[in-house]
Design an enzyme around this catalytic site. Structure first.
Site, PDB file in Angstrom:
ATOM      1  CB  CYS A  91     -17.617  -3.736 -40.368  1.00 45.20           C
ATOM      2  SG  CYS A  91     -17.628  -2.025 -40.893  1.00 45.20           S
ATOM      3  CB  CYS A 174     -22.686   3.631 -41.518  1.00 50.78           C
ATOM      4  SG  CYS A 174     -21.307   2.644 -42.056  1.00 50.78           S
ATOM      5  CG  ASP A 406      -5.513   0.325 -58.840  1.00 55.75           C
ATOM      6  OD1 ASP A 406      -5.789  -0.664 -58.135  1.00 55.75           O
ATOM      7  OD2 ASP A 406      -5.880   1.482 -58.558  1.00 55.75           O
ATOM      8  CB  CYS A 433      -8.325  -4.014 -53.946  1.00 57.14           C
ATOM      9  SG  CYS A 433      -9.021  -4.646 -55.465  1.00 57.14           S
TER      10      CYS A 433
HETATM   11  N1  SAH Z   1      -6.613   3.245 -60.708  1.00 58.26           N
HETATM   12  C1  SAH Z   1      -7.950   3.721 -60.501  1.00 58.26           C
HETATM   13  C2  SAH Z   1      -9.028   2.647 -60.612  1.00 58.26           C
HETATM   14  C3  SAH Z   1      -8.770   1.323 -59.956  1.00 58.26           C
HETATM   15  S1  SAH Z   1     -10.178   0.258 -59.783  1.00 58.26           S
HETATM   16  C4  SAH Z   1      -8.053   4.464 -59.188  1.00 58.26           C
HETATM   17  O1  SAH Z   1      -7.194   4.337 -58.326  1.00 58.26           O
HETATM   18  O2  SAH Z   1      -9.019   5.201 -59.001  1.00 58.26           O
HETATM   19  C5  SAH Z   1     -10.050  -0.800 -61.131  1.00 58.26           C
HETATM   20  C6  SAH Z   1     -10.567  -0.235 -62.437  1.00 58.26           C
HETATM   21  O3  SAH Z   1     -10.364  -1.225 -63.436  1.00 58.26           O
HETATM   22  C7  SAH Z   1     -12.041   0.114 -62.481  1.00 58.26           C
HETATM   23  O4  SAH Z   1     -12.174   1.440 -62.925  1.00 58.26           O
HETATM   24  C8  SAH Z   1     -12.629  -0.877 -63.502  1.00 58.26           C
HETATM   25  O5  SAH Z   1     -13.667  -0.303 -64.279  1.00 58.26           O
HETATM   26  C9  SAH Z   1     -11.441  -1.175 -64.368  1.00 58.26           C
HETATM   27  N2  SAH Z   1     -11.405  -2.458 -65.077  1.00 58.26           N
HETATM   28  C10 SAH Z   1     -11.952  -3.634 -64.731  1.00 58.26           C
HETATM   29  N3  SAH Z   1     -11.591  -4.602 -65.583  1.00 58.26           N
HETATM   30  C11 SAH Z   1     -10.788  -4.025 -66.528  1.00 58.26           C
HETATM   31  C12 SAH Z   1     -10.090  -4.515 -67.671  1.00 58.26           C
HETATM   32  N4  SAH Z   1     -10.153  -5.780 -68.020  1.00 58.26           N
HETATM   33  N5  SAH Z   1      -9.345  -3.640 -68.379  1.00 58.26           N
HETATM   34  C13 SAH Z   1      -9.263  -2.337 -68.014  1.00 58.26           C
HETATM   35  N6  SAH Z   1      -9.914  -1.822 -66.949  1.00 58.26           N
HETATM   36  C14 SAH Z   1     -10.670  -2.652 -66.210  1.00 58.26           C
END
Ligand code: SAH
Length: 487
Positions: A91, A174, A406, A433
């Protein structure tokens, strides 16, 4: 500022002790102060603190100093609720009042959108909705990974890495971790002590147990305990299973039960926590959890959002931004175990998910079955490869009404963004994120005919500097684009 530039390095030097007021906060939550115009970054200091610091390192334009004493505390300063708050690397904002954490995160998103994204501050002010905070920002995590090792006296310990090092702080209580963790970690350590099972030593690459991974399905109460080991098997593993099954991880609350115990083999000399192979010891190698009406199966290797309460708000926002009526073809890129895909599938004609981790896609397919969802299709591969490939295969006819992305912190690959622009979905919902890469990617899309319409932050990670954001882009009217080009 510019005037001071020449004399900057002479203003202070390493080991100088100075007093100054903190005037701002950096992107990772560090305090920023100026000493005779020279910028210093000070971890654990807050805006409006007056502090005594010791200069640690000076560069040409800025330096780093260590907080020595708070002479006058900031009105936003609160007592850290965690005894290891300052040492632990987990944190960064323990000492900042939660309301202020939220407003700082709101400003952080807005700042990135204007500075990096090039959007007008007025527009951002107008469209940004208030950040969604947590009702209770403690003990929110459903996943923890405790490194196991030895302290300086050679005692077996598990806990968290101290900031920027791999020294283990033996702290299990934690502030943001799950209430079940402590019991479980204690059981694992006591099993290791009793049967002489060694912990992994990073410097030599010897020893067995590297990490304890715990995942809790908050809505089902199912718990997974996964020991990451530098080997193929664990001696007397039945004794570990027995101990874990006998404990009630959450005190008297019987909702929480360990339903999955497994091993993960990682024999590489690496900082990456998990290896590829999962070996079951008890139960299945996954647990289940629900978000809204949808049930998800989660494996140790798959990504799953760590804050269940806030995830619900995040997905509801994404669903709301997508504005589905039931007729849309939706692409969910970086779909993980299909969480967003399946959440949206109930309101869409069909959903196509793309994810790079094969096991996550296996989970996604299984999750679709588990929920009786048959309008979802999943592809394994990099989004920047799968989407252009499918687009080409379809002769440019691949249809998407709504695309949800995402991505991880580094954001989307430009090849993918370019293909999205060619596909011309009505809407793009961007879940991010990292506001900096979000802003970069939104700038690209805004320059190619998409208009930023809504933005909302969601605090998934209280007490840390991280923040999640959802943004909605809509295709500009054809007429708007033509008019603009003519001007
Ligand atoms: N939308 C999902 C996961 C988001 S995290 C949820 O909300 O749970 C981002 C994801 O992207 C992870 O699962 C990771 O494995 C994947 N990832 C990373 N690089 C990528 C790429 N180049 N193409 C497709 N997926 C990818």
């Amino acid at each position: 500022m510019a005037k001071n530039k020449k004399q900057m390095t002479a203003v202070c030097k390493k080991n100088d002790e100075l007093q100054l007021e903190i005037i701002d906060m950096g992107s990772q939550g560090e305090g920023i102060g100026r000493y005779q115009g020279y910028t210093l970054f000070i971890k654990d200091a807050l805006p409006f603190d007056v502090v005594k610091v010791k200069v640690m390192k000076t560069n040409k334009n800025f330096g780093f100093a260590r907080l020595m004493e708070i002479v006058k505390p900031s009105p936003f300063r609160v007592e850290s609720q965690c005894p290891s708050g300052r040492r632990c690397g987990g944190c960064q904002l323990q000492h900042l009042a939660y309301e202020k954490q939220l407003s700082w995160k709101q400003d952080k998103i807005a700042g990135c959108l204007t500075r990096i994204g090039g959007f007008a501050p007025d527009k951002i002010q107008e469209i940004m909705e208030p950040i969604m905070g947590m009702e209770n920002p403690t003990h929110y995590r459903n996943k923890s990974q405790y490194p196991v090792g030895y302290d300086k006296e050679g005692n077996l310990v598990a806990g968290f890495y101290a900031g920027r090092t791999h020294d283990i702080i033996p702290e299990r209580n934690c502030l943001i971790g799950n209430a079940c963790d402590q019991q479980i970690v204690d059981q694992v350590l006591s099993y290791m002590k009793e049967y002489g099972v060694s912990a992994y030593k990073e410097n030599t690459g010897t020893g067995l147990v590297r990490h304890i991974l715990i995942r809790v399905g908050e809505s089902t109460g199912q718990i997974m305990v996964c020991l990451v080991i530098n080997g193929k098997s664990l001696p007397k593993s039945d004794k570990l299973v027995q101990r874990l099954l006998e404990c009630t991880p959450n005190g008297t609350d019987e909702k929480y039960k360990i339903t999955s115990i497994c091993l993960n083999e990682n024999r590489e000399k690496t900082n990456v926590i998990l290896g590829n192979k999962v070996i079951p010891l008890y139960g299945e190698t996954y647990i289940e959890d629900c978000i809204g009406q949808v049930k998800y199966r989660i494996s140790p290797l798959s990504f799953y959002q760590v804050n269940p309460g806030q995830t619900r708000k995040l997905y509801d926002t994404a669903l709301n931004y997508a504005g589905l009526t039931g007729n849309e073809k939706v692409w969910d890129l970086y779909c993980g175990i299909g969480t967003i895909s399946l959440f949206l599938s109930q309101k869409a004609d069909s959903v196509f998910g793309v994810e790079i981790v094969p096991q996550a896609i296996e989970d996604a397919k299984e999750n679709a079955k588990l929920n009786g969802i048959n309008n979802a299709t999943f592809f394994v591969g990099a989004a920047e490869e799968v989407v252009p490939r499918e687009y080409e295969k379809s002769d440019g006819k691949l249809r998407a009404d709504v695309v949800v992305v995402d991505p991880p912190r580094k954001g989307c690959d430009e090849v993918l963004l370019q293909t999205l622009v060619q596909m011309q979905p009505e809407k793009i919902v961007y879940v991010s994120c990292d506001p900096a890469t979000l802003a970069r990617d939104l700038k690209f899309l805004a320059e190619k005919g998409y208009e930023l319409q809504r933005v909302r932050g969601c605090d998934m990670f209280g007490f840390s500097y991280h923040v999640e954001t959802v943004a909605l882009l809509s295709k500009k009217n054809y007429n708007d684009i033509v008019l603009k080009k003519r001007r």
